[in-house]
Design an enzyme around this catalytic site. Structure first.
Site, PDB file in Angstrom:
ATOM      1  N   CYS A   1       0.831  -1.206   0.000  1.00 45.80           N
ATOM      2  CA  CYS A   1       0.000   0.000   0.000  1.00 45.80           C
ATOM      3  C   CYS A   1       0.862   1.251   0.000  1.00 45.80           C
ATOM      4  O   CYS A   1       2.064   1.197   0.274  1.00 45.80           O
ATOM      5  CB  CYS A   1      -0.897   0.042   1.249  1.00 45.80           C
ATOM      6  SG  CYS A   1      -1.985  -1.383   1.447  1.00 45.80           S
TER       7      CYS A   1
ATOM      8  N   ASP B   1      20.182  37.777 -12.646  1.00 48.04           N
ATOM      9  CA  ASP B   1      18.929  38.052 -13.348  1.00 48.04           C
ATOM     10  C   ASP B   1      18.356  39.395 -12.889  1.00 48.04           C
ATOM     11  O   ASP B   1      18.314  39.697 -11.688  1.00 48.04           O
ATOM     12  CB  ASP B   1      17.927  36.927 -13.055  1.00 48.04           C
ATOM     13  CG  ASP B   1      16.614  37.126 -13.753  1.00 48.04           C
ATOM     14  OD1 ASP B   1      16.516  36.762 -14.933  1.00 48.04           O
ATOM     15  OD2 ASP B   1      15.685  37.664 -13.119  1.00 48.04           O
TER      16      ASP B   1
END
Length: 514
Positions: free
Chosen positions: A26, A463
């Site tokens: 499971c 940037d």
């Protein structure tokens, strides 16, 4: 053990729980009553649980868990191998092909995968094929013989045996189970990146599939659910993809991001739609054998196997980022379906606006891309492969000569295979190779590392948007000082970039308006 007892869904895909008395495995969040600890066994992959003789739980669908985030967060041999297996390399080229891509012997790869995952590359690939088969069995009316070969099985016999071993039901029983209205979670699962699968979340309703009437095995349109670990902020993810979309290759249409895909058996088109508890995915494929590869690339594009809780916990610890993270948690890094394509686009975007970059890319596509037929929208081409771009005339490029040299040098290295920007690429080696090319500064190298290679710690302090955000937040503004401050955000600096960009008003930060 605590994760199982508390049914904590955050750990789904990280590991699997098997019960020796029922021979069932499971996901940690399975809704059934947890077994006695003495009867539990833990496995790092669905394939390992299957090899140990356990079958998938019909209630929680462990094979439909989101992929493990660790394969996208790491750059070691095992992680690179797992990304390539998810991309179908073993099915196409076998284990020797996987070894050749990684630069190791087959014995070394098998030994390391077995040591960490309890299963070798063939077993991991088989688990992926089994889940692809389950998708087609439960959500199409294709004959079983066509399902078998579409899922990548070499024979009907191996298909039947694998499905029965993995799911505890024959292919016909799986299809009949859906027809009788059994649990809806048994529908619309799609292969993930950990030797298990990622599909509809447990308890969700079924996805629908429409295969063309009378169509051969080679074509089909499928509607699927792609799960993710909550939370997920779609704003920057889809906003970035839509704002930078290359005309003809990508588009935003009726609330969904659409683009063309270059796949091993022919072109495809994908439509991805952000929804509250999953990503709606509609795939139109030339050949259904490309299903698992297409899904893997879409999950990579949207960074769906990320662990947002782990990421945000680290970033939230910095008081400067706390409010940004709490406002819209769960930001993902928008990636790409093709590393070479993104690198070319990164060069086209050097020192120009987003609109100019799109224009340059659209011209390349019109001149060198392969035409596609999009009956549902305005897509016209595949982005050109590096080999096709080696034929371009540099003098026809409407930008400075130095950038023409940058582009043609990059294309030559990509076409020759000298630089590998695929999901299995070596991050640091590739960085060094890119940095050695003319015109490749830190911004271009780190942007490619972040969005093409998928390095979660890539950082772009030079940037302009990042520097503007730093200034507004009172962070250091020089690249070196900002990089020093950002060491506290490791290993998630690429995600910090998304939060910093979000302080601006650029369209990449917002979902497009209808």
């Amino acid at each position: 053990m605590r994760a199982v007892q508390s049914k904590d869904a955050r750990f789904d895909g990280w590991f699997f729980t098997a019960v020796i008395t029922t021979r069932i495995y499971c996901r940690p969040s399975c809704p059934v009553v947890p077994p006695k600890p003495a009867n539990m066994r833990f496995y790092p992959s669905a394939a390992a649980a299957q090899q140990a003789g356990f079958r998938a739980c019909k209630r929680c669908r462990p094979d439909a868990s989101p992929g493990s985030p660790q394969w996208n967060d790491r750059a070691d041999l095992v992680a690179r191998a797992m990304r390539l297996i998810a991309d179908g390399v073993v099915d196409r080229d076998g284990v020797p092909g996987l070894a050749a891509r990684l630069g190791y012997s087959t014995r070394q790869i098998e030994r390391q995968l077995l040591a960490e995952l309890g299963a070798g590359p063939l077993a991991l690939a088989r688990a992926q094929r089994a889940q692809t088969a389950r998708v087609l069995i439960e959500t199409t009316a294709l004959p079983m013989s066509e399902v078998a070969f579409a899922a990548g099985f070499a024979s009907i016999r191996s298909f039947n045996e694998t499905v029965r071993v993995v799911f505890g039901l024959s292919p016909t029983e799986l299809r009949n189970r859906v027809a009788r209205g059994r649990p809806a979670a048994a529908v619309a699962a799609v292969p993930g990146g950990s030797g298990s699968a990622a599909g509809s979340t447990a308890g969700s309703t079924a996805g629908s599939v429409a295969t063309s009437t009378g169509a051969p095995l080679a074509s089909g349109t499928l509607s699927l659910r792609l799960p993710f670990r909550a939370p997920l902020c779609p704003d920057n993810l889809f906003g970035h993809l839509a704002a930078t979309a290359v005309p003809g290759v990508e588009e935003w249409r009726h609330g969904a991001y659409r683009r063309t895909l270059r796949l091993p058996h022919g072109p495809g088109i994908v439509e991805l739609r952000p929804l509250p508890d999953h990503i709606g995915c509609q795939l139109t494929l030339t050949d259904l054998r490309d299903l698992s590869i297409a899904i893997s690339r879409c999950r990579w594009l949207l960074d769906l196997d990320a662990d947002p809780v782990a990421v945000d916990d680290v970033l939230r610890a910095d008081p400067v980022l706390t409010e940004l993270v709490d406002k819209l948690p769960g930001r993902r890094v928008p990636r790409t379906v093709d590393g070479a394509e993104f690198a070319v686009r990164a060069v086209l975007g050097q020192q120009v606006s987003t609109a100019a970059a799109r224009t340059h890319a659209a011209r390349l596509v019109a001149a060198h891309g392969e035409p596609v037929n999009d009956q549902g929208g305005g897509l016209t081409h595949l982005f050109p492969e590096p080999a096709a771009l080696t034929e371009l005339d540099p003098d026809a490029l409407a930008f400075p000569r130095s950038r023409r040299t940058t582009l043609t040098t990059l294309v030559a290295n990509l076409a020759s295979g000298e630089i590998d920007l695929g999901v299995g690429g070596d991050w640091e080696r590739t960085r060094a190779q890119l940095a050695a090319l003319p015109g490749f500064g830190p911004w271009t190298v780190e942007t490619i590392a972040m969005r093409a290679l998928g390095d979660p710690d890539a950082f772009v302090p030079t940037d302009l948007g990042i520097r503007a955000a730093a200034r507004a937040l009172g962070l250091p503004t020089t690249p070196r000082a900002l990089a020093d401050h950002a060491t506290a955000w490791r290993p998630w600096r690429a995600y910090a970039v998304q939060y910093l960009w979000a302080t601006g008003t650029h369209p990449i930060n917002y979902l497009p308006t209808p």
